[in-house]
Design an enzyme around this catalytic site. Structure first.
Site, mmCIF file in Angstrom:
data_model
loop_
_atom_site.group_PDB
_atom_site.id
_atom_site.type_symbol
_atom_site.label_atom_id
_atom_site.label_comp_id
_atom_site.label_asym_id
_atom_site.label_seq_id
_atom_site.Cartn_x
_atom_site.Cartn_y
_atom_site.Cartn_z
ATOM 1 N N TRP A 110 -8.605 -7.084 -10.488
ATOM 2 C CA TRP A 110 -7.340 -7.070 -11.208
ATOM 3 C C TRP A 110 -7.381 -7.853 -12.515
ATOM 4 C CZ3 TRP A 110 -6.303 -12.132 -11.749
ATOM 5 C CH2 TRP A 110 -6.797 -12.995 -10.775
ATOM 6 N N ASN A 111 -8.396 -8.687 -12.725
ATOM 7 C CA ASN A 111 -8.279 -9.625 -13.857
ATOM 8 C C ASN A 111 -8.518 -8.984 -15.222
ATOM 9 O OD1 ASN A 111 -10.998 -9.415 -13.327
ATOM 10 N ND2 ASN A 111 -11.437 -11.582 -13.580
ATOM 11 N N LYS A 141 -11.674 3.254 -8.031
ATOM 12 C CA LYS A 141 -10.584 2.637 -7.269
ATOM 13 C C LYS A 141 -10.273 1.287 -7.910
ATOM 14 C CE LYS A 141 -9.963 -0.293 -4.287
ATOM 15 N NZ LYS A 141 -8.694 -0.908 -4.680
ATOM 16 N N GLU A 173 -21.128 -6.961 -9.936
ATOM 17 C CA GLU A 173 -20.691 -8.021 -10.860
ATOM 18 C C GLU A 173 -19.750 -8.905 -10.064
ATOM 19 O OE1 GLU A 173 -21.620 -8.648 -13.851
ATOM 20 O OE2 GLU A 173 -22.717 -6.832 -14.366
ATOM 21 N N LEU A 174 -20.236 -10.069 -9.650
ATOM 22 C CA LEU A 174 -19.488 -10.849 -8.652
ATOM 23 C C LEU A 174 -18.927 -12.150 -9.226
ATOM 24 C CD1 LEU A 174 -22.004 -10.141 -5.754
ATOM 25 C CD2 LEU A 174 -20.015 -8.799 -6.450
ATOM 26 N N CYS A 227 -14.218 -14.229 -14.489
ATOM 27 C CA CYS A 227 -15.425 -14.631 -13.761
ATOM 28 C C CYS A 227 -16.299 -15.533 -14.616
ATOM 29 C CB CYS A 227 -16.195 -13.382 -13.348
ATOM 30 S SG CYS A 227 -16.443 -12.287 -14.745
ATOM 31 N N GLU A 263 -15.055 -21.203 -6.851
ATOM 32 C CA GLU A 263 -14.399 -20.609 -8.013
ATOM 33 C C GLU A 263 -12.895 -20.921 -7.912
ATOM 34 O OE1 GLU A 263 -14.767 -16.330 -7.848
ATOM 35 O OE2 GLU A 263 -15.055 -16.204 -10.001
HETATM 36 P P1 NAP Z 1 -11.924 -8.705 -4.685
HETATM 37 O O1 NAP Z 1 -10.936 -9.195 -3.716
HETATM 38 O O2 NAP Z 1 -13.357 -8.730 -4.295
HETATM 39 O O3 NAP Z 1 -11.483 -7.215 -5.035
HETATM 40 C C1 NAP Z 1 -12.184 -6.445 -5.962
HETATM 41 C C2 NAP Z 1 -11.970 -4.972 -5.658
HETATM 42 O O4 NAP Z 1 -12.546 -4.687 -4.388
HETATM 43 C C3 NAP Z 1 -10.500 -4.574 -5.564
HETATM 44 O O5 NAP Z 1 -10.351 -3.267 -6.074
HETATM 45 C C4 NAP Z 1 -10.248 -4.602 -4.064
HETATM 46 O O6 NAP Z 1 -9.192 -3.758 -3.720
HETATM 47 C C5 NAP Z 1 -11.567 -4.063 -3.561
HETATM 48 N N1 NAP Z 1 -11.881 -4.391 -2.170
HETATM 49 C C6 NAP Z 1 -11.477 -5.445 -1.430
HETATM 50 N N2 NAP Z 1 -12.012 -5.366 -0.188
HETATM 51 C C7 NAP Z 1 -12.776 -4.242 -0.143
HETATM 52 C C8 NAP Z 1 -13.585 -3.615 0.849
HETATM 53 N N3 NAP Z 1 -13.721 -4.124 2.065
HETATM 54 N N4 NAP Z 1 -14.225 -2.473 0.525
HETATM 55 C C9 NAP Z 1 -14.113 -1.937 -0.706
HETATM 56 N N5 NAP Z 1 -13.343 -2.473 -1.684
HETATM 57 C C10 NAP Z 1 -12.703 -3.625 -1.412
HETATM 58 O O7 NAP Z 1 -11.810 -9.460 -6.082
HETATM 59 P P2 NAP Z 1 -10.507 -9.719 -6.969
HETATM 60 O O8 NAP Z 1 -9.722 -10.812 -6.337
HETATM 61 O O9 NAP Z 1 -9.820 -8.432 -7.277
HETATM 62 O O10 NAP Z 1 -11.163 -10.228 -8.344
HETATM 63 C C11 NAP Z 1 -11.554 -11.521 -8.562
HETATM 64 C C12 NAP Z 1 -13.054 -11.676 -8.361
HETATM 65 O O11 NAP Z 1 -13.750 -10.777 -9.236
HETATM 66 C C13 NAP Z 1 -13.542 -13.056 -8.736
HETATM 67 O O12 NAP Z 1 -14.465 -13.507 -7.781
HETATM 68 C C14 NAP Z 1 -14.223 -12.824 -10.085
HETATM 69 O O13 NAP Z 1 -15.209 -13.776 -10.406
HETATM 70 C C15 NAP Z 1 -14.791 -11.467 -9.904
HETATM 71 N N6 NAP Z 1 -15.075 -10.838 -11.205
HETATM 72 C C16 NAP Z 1 -16.378 -10.692 -11.582
HETATM 73 C C17 NAP Z 1 -16.659 -10.134 -12.822
HETATM 74 C C18 NAP Z 1 -18.085 -9.970 -13.267
HETATM 75 O O14 NAP Z 1 -18.296 -9.237 -14.220
HETATM 76 N N7 NAP Z 1 -19.051 -10.609 -12.657
HETATM 77 C C19 NAP Z 1 -15.626 -9.717 -13.658
HETATM 78 C C20 NAP Z 1 -14.309 -9.872 -13.238
HETATM 79 C C21 NAP Z 1 -14.050 -10.439 -11.988
HETATM 80 P P3 NAP Z 1 -7.711 -4.310 -3.437
HETATM 81 O O15 NAP Z 1 -7.395 -5.262 -4.541
HETATM 82 O O16 NAP Z 1 -6.871 -3.084 -3.485
HETATM 83 O O17 NAP Z 1 -7.769 -4.958 -2.109
#
Ligand code: NAP
Length: 474
Positions: free
Chosen positions: A147-148, A171, A246-247, A280, A378
């Protein structure tokens, strides 16, 4: 009004249950989207698979023309896209405008890069052979985004996938699907062949399960938390799915004693407080060499104290709300833990309840150490913890003492010290006197538990291509 799925060039999902999307600044419902599951994911994957021969069969110039059209449409609708983004995720409108431009730049850059997808000829060991390396699109791509960065994380995946000749099923995060759906309306206007670009919203576990189980999906590109990344990696093992991950990150900012202090203060503030600390690559730990420790903290605290917090749509706001109340609770837990273990609060340190349940004051903590949660996890919020160090070696050791390895920042005016320090940092991205290093043409990605693969740059395209070796007997 309920927005819909974009699958096979049509809008669908009217019959499905609805999920509300909230504005974190006001808690109002800002839109509704369908709650899709395995069936919707399977339909989208089928559409992408059917159009794959047609899309890969187009010339790079033809694919680039569609992408350029979308790029221009995004710029034309910049203001509207930025408004939707701020309303669904809270970032200040100026940052949202910047994200629209950044997001569009991936389409522009990869449209050009599509024309440079070169193979290779290798000198043969015998006269009657010609050895060649061809590049083939990997196949149907599934993208899951956070979402960010509601638009940029989509286009950073769409750009190279479409350039390579791969149809894509996306998605977006359940928190921010509205920017993504508006982007699909622009894809419709750009007249991509039906099925090349698809987007579904809904249950992440059900959609994720279909993506991972469906043999038509050849590559997963995921941006999100390390925890979910690990789950996808496990689920992908059975079919040896190609994965780009990308985590999470926990970026160190290292300020050496020969740094230009003002430059370091401004750079650290940009890195830390952009998107309310919810990127991130946001600095999450600041290490300052002891000779300039007090000077840095005093000036940095002054700058942070002046940051204006509020609804991102209001003029002059620097820091918007966090994405949800759970975000605020995590940030407060980190701050309380640090203070209880001996850190001093220089600025902020509490939620701003008058504004709503999702606001947290920009905060500076002094004298933190590695026993504190904030130096290990984080934070994803507007908190800057600062610790002193003595030597360059100690700085490198502190910076590397994390399972993450996404971005790091170094502030020094010395080439010799900067180069030595950076060579010892286990980070995929380093900003040297630079608090905002991302660019479409540069490889973005992490070492260690921050991920696999790179997005952006020529490396970003490579991740969507298979290398095929062809030995020709003549
Ligand atoms: P998240 O909870 O891992 O969710 C990311 C995506 O995965 C969302 O679309 C989420 O859907 C989906 N998802 C969740 N559980 C899943 C599953 N079991 N199977 C398949 N998809 C699933 O992360 P977030 O809270 O949205 O984002 C923050 C994180 O992203 C932070 O850790 C940040 O560091 C990281 N990030 C990394 C980068 C990079 O380039 N390295 C860039 C931006 C952000 P729903 O939201 O619909 O549940």
């Amino acid at each position: 009004m309920k927005k819909l799925h974009f699958v096979n060039g049509k809008w669908s999902g009217q019959h499905l249950e609805t999920i509300n999307v909230y504005n974190p600044a006001t808690q109002e419902v800002t839109g509704e989207v369908p709650k899709g599951g395995r069936e919707e994911a399977a339909n989208a994957i089928k559409a992408a698979h059917l159009v794959f021969p047609e899309w890969r069969g187009k010339t790079a110039y033809e694919r680039a023309a569609y992408m350029q059209k979308l790029y221009l449409l995004m710029l034309e609708h910049k203001e509207e896209l930025a408004h939707i983004m701020t309303t669904e995720m809270g970032k200040p409108i100026a940052e949202a405008r910047g994200e629209v431009e950044y997001a569009a730049s991936f389409l522009d850059w990869f449209a050009a890069e599509a024309k440079r997808m070169y193979g290779k000829t290798i000198p043969a060991h015998v006269p009657n052979k010609r050895l060649q390396v061809w590049k083939q699109p990997v196949g149907v791509v599934a993208a899951i985004t956070p979402w960010n960065f509601p638009l940029a994380m989509l286009t950073r995946k769409m750009g190279p996938a479409l350039a390579a000749g791969c149809p894509i099923v996306m998605k977006p995060s359940g928190e921010t699907p509205l920017s993504a759906i508006r982007l699909m309306e622009l894809c419709e206007e750009a007249e991509f062949p039906a099925g090349v670009v698809n987007l579904i919203t809904g249950s992440s576990s059900a959609i994720g399960a279909e993506i991972m189980a469906n043999e038509k999906v050849r590559k997963i590109t995921f941006t999100g938390s390390t925890e979910v990344g690990k789950t996808l990696m496990r689920q992908g093992a059975d079919q040896i799915k190609r994965l780009s991950l990308e985590l999470g990150g926990h970026a160190p900012i290292v300020v050496l004693d020969d740094a230009d202090v003002e430059k370091a203060v401004q750079g650290a503030a940009v890195s830390k407080f952009r998107n309310g600390g919810q990127t991130c690559i946001c600095g999450n730990r600041i290490y300052v060499q002891s000779a300039i420790y007090e000077t840095f903290i005093s000036r940095f605290s002054e700058v942070v104290a002046k940051l204006k917090i509020g609804n991102g749509l209001e003029a002059g706001v620097d820091v918007g709300p966090l994405i949800n109340q759970a975000g605020v609770e995590k940030v407060d837990k980190h701050v309380q833990d640090a203070v209880s273990r001996g850190a001093s609060l220089m600025v902020g340190g509490e939620p701003v309840q008058d504004l709503g349940p999702c606001y947290y004051k920009p905060t500076v903590l002094k004298d933190v150490d590695h026993s504190m949660l904030i130096m290990k996890e984080e934070t994803f919020g507007p908190v800057a913890p600062i610790q002193a160090f003595e030597t360059d070696e100690e700085a490198a050791a502190l910076a590397n003492s994390s399972p993450y390895g996404l971005a790091a920042y170094v502030f020094t005016e010395s080439h010799r010290r900067g180069i030595h320090l950076i060579e010892n940092l286990e980070y995929g991205i380093v900003g040297w006197n630079d608090g905002a290093p991302s660019a479409a043409q540069a490889p973005f990605g992490g070492m260690k538990e921050s991920g696999l693969g790179r997005e952006g740059g020529e490396q970003g395209l490579e991740d969507f291509l298979e290398t095929q070796y062809v030995s020709i007997s003549v």
